[in-house]
Write a protein that holds these residues in place. Structure first.
Motif, PDB file in Angstrom:
ATOM      1  N   ASN A   1      36.194  74.023  22.835  1.00 40.78           N
ATOM      2  CA  ASN A   1      36.779  72.907  23.585  1.00 40.78           C
ATOM      3  C   ASN A   1      36.961  73.359  25.032  1.00 40.78           C
ATOM      4  OD1 ASN A   1      37.656  71.032  21.158  1.00 40.78           O
ATOM      5  ND2 ASN A   1      38.259  73.126  20.628  1.00 40.78           N
ATOM      6  N   ILE A   2      36.270  72.684  25.943  1.00 42.49           N
ATOM      7  CA  ILE A   2      36.313  73.050  27.358  1.00 42.49           C
ATOM      8  C   ILE A   2      37.121  71.997  28.103  1.00 42.49           C
ATOM      9  CG2 ILE A   2      34.928  73.488  29.422  1.00 42.49           C
ATOM     10  CD1 ILE A   2      32.665  74.393  27.593  1.00 42.49           C
ATOM     11  N   MET A   3      38.144  72.434  28.835  1.00 48.31           N
ATOM     12  CA  MET A   3      39.070  71.501  29.474  1.00 48.31           C
ATOM     13  C   MET A   3      39.397  71.932  30.893  1.00 48.31           C
ATOM     14  SD  MET A   3      41.836  70.782  26.450  1.00 48.31           S
ATOM     15  CE  MET A   3      41.505  71.934  25.130  1.00 48.31           C
ATOM     16  N   GLY A   4      39.772  70.952  31.702  1.00 47.19           N
ATOM     17  CA  GLY A   4      40.243  71.238  33.048  1.00 47.19           C
ATOM     18  C   GLY A   4      39.409  70.554  34.113  1.00 47.19           C
ATOM     19  N   ASN A   5      40.016  70.336  35.267  1.00 47.23           N
ATOM     20  CA  ASN A   5      39.356  69.626  36.349  1.00 47.23           C
ATOM     21  C   ASN A   5      38.088  70.357  36.785  1.00 47.23           C
ATOM     22  OD1 ASN A   5      39.129  67.577  38.276  1.00 47.23           O
ATOM     23  ND2 ASN A   5      40.167  68.812  39.830  1.00 47.23           N
TER      24      ASN A   5
ATOM     25  N   LEU B   1      32.924  70.218  33.799  1.00 48.61           N
ATOM     26  CA  LEU B   1      31.667  69.703  33.256  1.00 48.61           C
ATOM     27  C   LEU B   1      30.511  70.671  33.477  1.00 48.61           C
ATOM     28  CD1 LEU B   1      30.197  67.388  31.833  1.00 48.61           C
ATOM     29  CD2 LEU B   1      29.866  66.310  34.061  1.00 48.61           C
ATOM     30  N   ASP B   2      30.467  71.312  34.649  1.00 43.98           N
ATOM     31  CA  ASP B   2      29.372  72.255  34.909  1.00 43.98           C
ATOM     32  C   ASP B   2      29.428  73.450  33.966  1.00 43.98           C
ATOM     33  OD1 ASP B   2      28.242  70.720  36.921  1.00 43.98           O
ATOM     34  OD2 ASP B   2      29.426  71.660  38.508  1.00 43.98           O
ATOM     35  N   GLU B   3      30.619  73.936  33.687  1.00 46.11           N
ATOM     36  CA  GLU B   3      30.777  75.020  32.718  1.00 46.11           C
ATOM     37  C   GLU B   3      30.273  74.586  31.341  1.00 46.11           C
ATOM     38  OE1 GLU B   3      34.393  77.465  30.478  1.00 46.11           O
ATOM     39  OE2 GLU B   3      34.812  76.381  32.342  1.00 46.11           O
ATOM     40  N   ALA B   4      30.554  73.333  30.997  1.00 48.39           N
ATOM     41  CA  ALA B   4      30.118  72.804  29.710  1.00 48.39           C
ATOM     42  C   ALA B   4      28.600  72.767  29.613  1.00 48.39           C
ATOM     43  CB  ALA B   4      30.700  71.412  29.492  1.00 48.39           C
ATOM     44  N   MET B   5      27.928  72.461  30.727  1.00 50.08           N
ATOM     45  CA  MET B   5      26.469  72.399  30.706  1.00 50.08           C
ATOM     46  C   MET B   5      25.859  73.757  30.368  1.00 50.08           C
ATOM     47  SD  MET B   5      25.329  69.396  31.117  1.00 50.08           S
ATOM     48  CE  MET B   5      26.326  67.905  31.183  1.00 50.08           C
TER      49      MET B   5
ATOM     50  N   ILE C   1      31.622  64.439  25.368  1.00 52.50           N
ATOM     51  CA  ILE C   1      32.129  64.502  26.741  1.00 52.50           C
ATOM     52  C   ILE C   1      33.044  63.303  26.955  1.00 52.50           C
ATOM     53  CG2 ILE C   1      31.523  64.534  29.192  1.00 52.50           C
ATOM     54  CD1 ILE C   1      28.795  65.702  28.389  1.00 52.50           C
ATOM     55  N   ASN C   2      34.318  63.557  27.181  1.00 50.18           N
ATOM     56  CA  ASN C   2      35.331  62.509  27.202  1.00 50.18           C
ATOM     57  C   ASN C   2      35.552  61.968  28.612  1.00 50.18           C
ATOM     58  OD1 ASN C   2      37.102  60.975  25.664  1.00 50.18           O
ATOM     59  ND2 ASN C   2      38.832  62.338  26.036  1.00 50.18           N
ATOM     60  N   THR C   3      35.763  60.664  28.715  1.00 48.79           N
ATOM     61  CA  THR C   3      36.057  60.053  30.024  1.00 48.79           C
ATOM     62  C   THR C   3      37.356  59.258  30.003  1.00 48.79           C
ATOM     63  OG1 THR C   3      34.816  58.013  29.590  1.00 48.79           O
ATOM     64  CG2 THR C   3      33.577  59.864  30.539  1.00 48.79           C
ATOM     65  N   THR C   4      38.088  59.276  28.894  1.00 49.98           N
ATOM     66  CA  THR C   4      39.387  58.608  28.818  1.00 49.98           C
ATOM     67  C   THR C   4      40.413  59.591  28.264  1.00 49.98           C
ATOM     68  OG1 THR C   4      39.136  57.756  26.552  1.00 49.98           O
ATOM     69  CG2 THR C   4      38.266  56.393  28.346  1.00 49.98           C
ATOM     70  N   ALA C   5      41.670  59.254  28.358  1.00 48.38           N
ATOM     71  CA  ALA C   5      42.730  60.131  27.845  1.00 48.38           C
ATOM     72  C   ALA C   5      43.535  59.367  26.810  1.00 48.38           C
ATOM     73  CB  ALA C   5      43.620  60.627  28.975  1.00 48.38           C
ATOM     74  N   GLY C   6      42.987  59.286  25.611  1.00 46.53           N
ATOM     75  CA  GLY C   6      43.706  58.518  24.607  1.00 46.53           C
ATOM     76  C   GLY C   6      43.245  58.691  23.183  1.00 46.53           C
TER      77      GLY C   6
ATOM     78  N   LEU D   1      31.321  70.677  20.094  1.00 45.73           N
ATOM     79  CA  LEU D   1      31.927  71.030  21.372  1.00 45.73           C
ATOM     80  C   LEU D   1      32.561  69.785  21.970  1.00 45.73           C
ATOM     81  CD1 LEU D   1      32.222  72.815  24.043  1.00 45.73           C
ATOM     82  CD2 LEU D   1      29.933  71.996  24.632  1.00 45.73           C
ATOM     83  N   SER D   2      33.789  69.900  22.477  1.00 48.97           N
ATOM     84  CA  SER D   2      34.409  68.790  23.206  1.00 48.97           C
ATOM     85  C   SER D   2      34.619  69.200  24.656  1.00 48.97           C
ATOM     86  CB  SER D   2      35.745  68.391  22.567  1.00 48.97           C
ATOM     87  OG  SER D   2      36.786  69.263  22.963  1.00 48.97           O
ATOM     88  N   VAL D   3      34.516  68.202  25.551  1.00 42.88           N
ATOM     89  CA  VAL D   3      34.648  68.446  26.985  1.00 42.88           C
ATOM     90  C   VAL D   3      35.628  67.427  27.557  1.00 42.88           C
ATOM     91  CG1 VAL D   3      33.451  68.624  29.202  1.00 42.88           C
ATOM     92  CG2 VAL D   3      32.239  69.218  27.067  1.00 42.88           C
ATOM     93  N   ASN D   4      36.702  67.902  28.176  1.00 41.24           N
ATOM     94  CA  ASN D   4      37.677  67.028  28.829  1.00 41.24           C
ATOM     95  C   ASN D   4      37.812  67.428  30.296  1.00 41.24           C
ATOM     96  OD1 ASN D   4      39.361  64.958  27.175  1.00 41.24           O
ATOM     97  ND2 ASN D   4      39.043  66.676  25.754  1.00 41.24           N
TER      98      ASN D   4
END
Length: 382
Positions: free
Chosen positions: A11-15, A18-22, A135-140, A171-174
């Motif tokens: 699980n990759i998170m943080g502002n 996305l590039d790290e996830a790639m 790859i998530n684009t909402t917070a819910g 893998l999840s990406v936030n």
């Protein structure tokens, strides 16, 4: 009593993550992705941006933008056909709960065969789904990291709850930077959805110390950040906190499951094609009022996590404080006051209640209910 804790492997998170996830995606060795998204994100260029980032990692992709709000069986079948025609070896879901759920249905049928209806219920599949990167684009919804997949069967006007360890993403990406463009209404609805996840998990009969810790932390973070995220969508601190909060809530309900709020909200969404988060937000205080007689101490903890001053309160008073705090937050972020405003009809309550009692999410509600009681909760929410 033993328990199993489900969560994606990575699980990759943080502002800006996305590039790290790639890079992480490249390291799996995949060749071609089906990017499952919705028309809005495709039109906004988000899907093409992700496709370009994949291409920089030498990964080919196709875009399927047919995931509609409350994704249907037909959406899954169309996406599956595109995946097979394109000979894709993995799936990327891009968006909120609807694209994630649609992608899960596609990936599950890709390896298990059959029809998505075959997997309604708990752990009905026999094989792992095709690898899924969410790859998530909402917070819910937290669908990017759960084993829950909700697909609308339009012929029955119901949402099928598929709870299956094999639909857990790889893998999840936030990345909160992808969430800044969410409009106020969607921010509010998805945030209240996350609050519902956390509260239902905390009062669930399947709760355990791990899910309790995740749920209470999520409740506090949502209470402290949702108003600001709705007021100023460009506030990256609030956005990041909401991203973490919804993920924590997902960890909680992915393992403790949910309750009657979701069992009932699924029926409203399937019957009227209503937004899931708003349905949850409207129903949440009414279901917890019903639950209060059996879990007042737990609801008192919810009140405390939401910032209520409960010193000297009895458990019953603490439970009412929690319900008041829920109502206040919902009002502050401009959630509709009742189901009537959403277009629900009183004459439909009997069939809504009948279907809610069949929903797997209701199995872990702290207080059992019969048809009459579920109907009464629906009426109270009008």
């Amino acid at each position: 009593m033993s328990s199993t804790f489900f969560i994606p492997a990575v699980n990759i998170m943080g502002n800006g993550c996305l590039d790290e996830a790639m890079i992480a995606i490249r390291n799996y060795g995949f060749r071609k992705a089906l990017i499952v998204t919705d028309a809005g994100l495709a039109k906004a260029g988000v899907a093409s941006m992700v496709a370009e980032k994949l291409a920089m990692q030498d990964i080919d992709s196709l875009v399927f933008d047919g995931a509609k709000p409350n994704p249907s069986i037909d959406n899954v079948e169309q996406g599956l056909a595109q995946l097979q025609q394109g000979q894709c070896d993995f799936v990327i879901s891009l968006g909120g709960g609807s694209p994630h759920d649609c992608a899960k249905g596609i990936a599950l049928c890709a390896t298990n065969g059959g029809h998505i209806r075959d997997y309604e219920g708990v752990d009905r599949s026999s094989k792992p789904q095709l690898p899924l990167i969410a790859i998530n684009t909402t917070a819910g919804t937290a669908s990017e990291m759960t084993r829950f997949c909700i697909i609308t069967d339009e012929s029955r006007h119901v949402k099928m709850a598929i709870v299956d360890r094999n639909v857990t993403p790889l893998l999840s990406v936030n990345d909160p930077a992808l969430m800044v463009a969410m409009p106020k209404g969607l921010t509010a609805a998805t945030g209240m959805d996350a609050l519902t996840h956390a509260i239902e998990a905390y009062v669930s009969t399947a709760a355990n110390p791990i899910t309790d810790a995740c749920a209470l932390k999520a409740i506090g973070m949502i209470s402290n950040n949702l108003r600001e995220a709705v007021r100023d969508g460009s506030d990256l601190v609030a956005r990041e906190n909401m991203a973490y909060a919804q993920f924590l809530a997902g960890m909680a309900f992915n393992n403790a499951s949910l309750g009657f709020v979701h069992a009932m909200a699924h029926q409203l969404g399937g019957f009227y094609d209503l937004p899931h988060g708003v349905c949850n937000a409207v129903l949440l205080p009414h279901v917890q009022s019903f639950n209060a007689m059996v879990c007042a101490d737990r609801l008192t903890d919810v009140a405390h996590a939401m910032g209520a001053d409960i010193r000297g309160f009895s458990p019953e008073e603490g439970a009412q404080a929690a319900i008041t705090a829920i109502r206040t937050l919902a009002k502050d972020v401009e959630i509709p006051a009742g189901l009537r405003e959403l277009g629900a009809k009183l004459q439909d309550i009997p069939v809504l209640a009948t279907n809610a009692l069949k929903d797997a999410c209701g199995l872990t509600n702290p207080r059992a209910a019969d048809q009459r009681q579920i109907e009464e909760i629906f009426r109270s929410a009008f």
